[in-house]
Motif scaffolding. Structure first.
Motif, PDB file in Angstrom:
ATOM      1  N   ILE A 244      29.149 -38.227  35.059  1.00 17.30           N
ATOM      2  CA  ILE A 244      29.077 -36.669  34.987  1.00 17.30           C
ATOM      3  C   ILE A 244      28.830 -35.651  34.587  1.00 17.30           C
ATOM      4  O   ILE A 244      28.583 -34.499  34.355  1.00 17.30           O
ATOM      5  CB  ILE A 244      30.686 -36.802  35.965  1.00 17.30           C
TER       6      ILE A 244
ATOM      7  N   MET B 289      23.340 -37.614  36.471  1.00 17.90           N
ATOM      8  CA  MET B 289      24.610 -38.893  36.417  1.00 17.90           C
ATOM      9  C   MET B 289      24.339 -39.879  37.011  1.00 17.90           C
ATOM     10  O   MET B 289      25.000 -40.696  36.643  1.00 17.90           O
ATOM     11  CB  MET B 289      25.403 -37.354  36.746  1.00 17.90           C
TER      12      MET B 289
ATOM     13  N   LEU C  68      27.278 -32.620  41.324  1.00 16.83           N
ATOM     14  CA  LEU C  68      27.846 -33.884  41.471  1.00 16.83           C
ATOM     15  C   LEU C  68      28.705 -33.834  43.360  1.00 16.83           C
ATOM     16  O   LEU C  68      28.663 -34.800  43.609  1.00 16.83           O
ATOM     17  CB  LEU C  68      29.082 -33.744  41.201  1.00 16.83           C
TER      18      LEU C  68
ATOM     19  N   SER D 152      21.763 -34.130  39.849  1.00 14.18           N
ATOM     20  CA  SER D 152      22.579 -34.674  40.192  1.00 14.18           C
ATOM     21  C   SER D 152      21.351 -36.260  39.479  1.00 14.18           C
ATOM     22  O   SER D 152      21.762 -37.937  40.019  1.00 14.18           O
ATOM     23  CB  SER D 152      22.245 -34.951  41.163  1.00 14.18           C
TER      24      SER D 152
ATOM     25  N   GLU E 230      33.934 -43.303  41.471  1.00 21.70           N
ATOM     26  CA  GLU E 230      33.803 -41.741  40.325  1.00 21.70           C
ATOM     27  C   GLU E 230      32.701 -41.077  41.301  1.00 21.70           C
ATOM     28  O   GLU E 230      32.979 -39.542  41.155  1.00 21.70           O
ATOM     29  CB  GLU E 230      33.733 -42.163  38.979  1.00 21.70           C
ATOM     30  N   LEU E 231      31.614 -41.194  41.425  1.00 21.08           N
ATOM     31  CA  LEU E 231      30.801 -40.277  41.672  1.00 21.08           C
ATOM     32  C   LEU E 231      30.505 -40.275  42.977  1.00 21.08           C
ATOM     33  O   LEU E 231      30.198 -38.663  43.737  1.00 21.08           O
ATOM     34  CB  LEU E 231      28.877 -40.868  41.355  1.00 21.08           C
ATOM     35  N   THR E 232      31.428 -40.717  43.612  1.00 19.41           N
ATOM     36  CA  THR E 232      31.032 -40.817  45.476  1.00 19.41           C
ATOM     37  C   THR E 232      32.720 -40.206  45.775  1.00 19.41           C
ATOM     38  O   THR E 232      32.814 -39.678  47.614  1.00 19.41           O
ATOM     39  CB  THR E 232      30.402 -41.824  46.152  1.00 19.41           C
TER      40      THR E 232
ATOM     41  N   GLY F 163      25.364 -35.175  33.626  1.00 25.70           N
ATOM     42  CA  GLY F 163      24.474 -34.033  34.531  1.00 25.70           C
ATOM     43  C   GLY F 163      25.083 -33.163  34.150  1.00 25.70           C
ATOM     44  O   GLY F 163      24.089 -31.813  34.713  1.00 25.70           O
ATOM     45  N   ILE F 164      26.918 -32.344  34.999  1.00 25.41           N
ATOM     46  CA  ILE F 164      26.545 -31.578  34.455  1.00 25.41           C
ATOM     47  C   ILE F 164      26.345 -29.994  33.302  1.00 25.41           C
ATOM     48  O   ILE F 164      26.020 -29.147  33.181  1.00 25.41           O
ATOM     49  CB  ILE F 164      28.066 -30.877  34.280  1.00 25.41           C
TER      50      ILE F 164
ATOM     51  N   VAL G 184      25.099 -35.992  44.871  1.00 22.69           N
ATOM     52  CA  VAL G 184      25.835 -37.330  44.962  1.00 22.69           C
ATOM     53  C   VAL G 184      26.312 -37.546  46.030  1.00 22.69           C
ATOM     54  O   VAL G 184      27.048 -39.250  46.527  1.00 22.69           O
ATOM     55  CB  VAL G 184      25.695 -37.731  43.276  1.00 22.69           C
ATOM     56  N   ALA G 185      27.769 -37.212  45.758  1.00 20.43           N
ATOM     57  CA  ALA G 185      29.443 -37.887  46.556  1.00 20.43           C
ATOM     58  C   ALA G 185      29.106 -37.600  48.125  1.00 20.43           C
ATOM     59  O   ALA G 185      29.258 -38.816  49.068  1.00 20.43           O
ATOM     60  CB  ALA G 185      29.895 -36.484  46.456  1.00 20.43           C
TER      61      ALA G 185
ATOM     62  N   ILE H 197      27.819 -29.186  39.409  1.00 17.94           N
ATOM     63  CA  ILE H 197      29.019 -29.592  40.116  1.00 17.94           C
ATOM     64  C   ILE H 197      28.683 -29.478  41.867  1.00 17.94           C
ATOM     65  O   ILE H 197      29.150 -30.289  42.462  1.00 17.94           O
ATOM     66  CB  ILE H 197      30.293 -28.313  39.962  1.00 17.94           C
TER      67      ILE H 197
END
Length: 338
Positions: free
Chosen positions: A114, A99, A248, A96, A169-171, A117-118, A251-252, A245
């Motif tokens: 993203i 990314m 992500l 997290s 895009e991250l949230t 990070g993955i 973070v979202a 995932i």
């Protein structure tokens, strides 16, 4: 000259008549206990609080478990092979931060950040798998060491700072859409889709059957032609992708890259897997049971919070549930052997 025909042989009873009723078959499945526990808990809390069964509160429960539930999905793959991963929360936290920082500082485009990070999470998962598979170290020791490595990398790379001002895009997975009178987050939908996908993969594909065979007996699996070393490496790597995932989703949901996130999520993920009926000894369990286990944890914490019960007692009750689930698993295994 008259001929006589032999009487037709009597038909054996139909297979349907021989099979036990559906409810008896369900009782003997690994998910029976989690379903019963979830129903009992939900019924109890619905009497304790009028808010519990409201659409908004149930949607909140799902949003609260989407990160831990996704982590628990990766954890399930490893526990099905009689392993364990203590590093999943720390790997998620590092992914997290990677990314979030790459995207916030404009080093990479958001979607590439993203993917990076993955990818980092997958790499650390593969490192766990390599040490377990080729160096023959116990999963407990390997992942305990990786927990500390990932934790340190998270704080070094973030410089102990929370990453803010993230691109949309991250949230976006933290955004919601209306369903009736309830708002559902896109991240919750993604979590459920992931569980359905892996339920199919484990239940209907050769790869899934090999995972169960590896958990039941690695030596027997090897003798039947399964490439156990490659399979174990793949499982740890896939689990790492799932942790990415989850990063992500984290973070979202929070809207920031927090270096302090995920510190107890490894234990919460194990709790969800165990409560979902997956055996810590490998070879037995369902990913949908893990989803039920995550829901049980979420329902208990939410219900107790609505009742005004302190968080320390929530931890106490969760610990009791875990011990009870493991004890039940041990008793059922002994009955099967006898």
């Amino acid at each position: 000259m008259s001929t006589t025909t032999a009487p037709a042989p009597s038909k054996p009873p139909s297979q349907a008549a021989q099979d036990p009723p559906a409810w008896k078959r369900f009782v003997h499945t690994p998910t029976a206990g989690p379903v019963l526990a979830l129903l009992v808990a939900s019924t109890f809390f619905s009497f304790q609080s009028d808010q519990f069964l409201s659409g908004g509160n149930l949607a909140l429960v799902i949003q609260q478990i989407m990160v831990v539930g996704t982590l628990a999905l990766g954890q399930t793959l490893i526990i099905l092979t009689a392993g364990i991963d203590l590093s999943c929360g720390a790997i998620m936290a590092f992914g997290s931060i990677v990314m979030a920082k790459l995207a916030a500082e404009g080093v990479l485009p958001p979607l590439v950040a993203i993917a990076a990070g993955i990818g980092v999470c997958a790499l650390l998962g593969a490192a766990n798998g390599a040490l377990v598979t080729f160096v023959k170290l116990p999963p407990f020791i390997v992942t305990l060491g990786m927990l500390n490595i990932a934790f340190a990398l998270t704080h070094i790379y973030s410089d102990e700072q929370t990453v803010t001002q993230l691109p949309g895009e991250l949230t976006v997975l933290g955004d919601t859409f209306p369903m009736g009178s309830t708002d559902i987050s896109y991240g919750s939908v993604l979590t459920i889709v992931l569980f359905l996908v892996f339920a199919y993969v484990l239940g209907q594909t050769a790869w899934g059957k090999h995972v169960y065979a590896l958990g039941n007996s690695p030596e027997v699996a090897r003798l039947t032609g399964i490439r156990t070393a490659r399979l174990r490496m793949t499982i740890f790597t896939v689990a790492g992708v799932i942790y990415g995932i989850a990063a992500l989703l984290l973070v979202a949901r929070t809207g920031v890259g927090d270096p302090k996130a995920g510190q107890t999520d490894n234990l919460d993920s194990i709790t969800a897997v165990v409560l979902g009926g997956t055996s810590l000894f490998g070879g037995r369990g369902l990913v949908l049971g893990t989803l039920l286990g995550a829901l049980i944890v979420g329902v208990f914490r939410n219900g107790l919070q609505l009742m005004g019960v302190g968080s320390i007692y929530q931890m106490l009750i969760t610990g009791v549930l875990v011990i009870a689930a493991v004890a039940f698993d041990q008793i059922s295994r002994r009955k099967q052997r006898s």
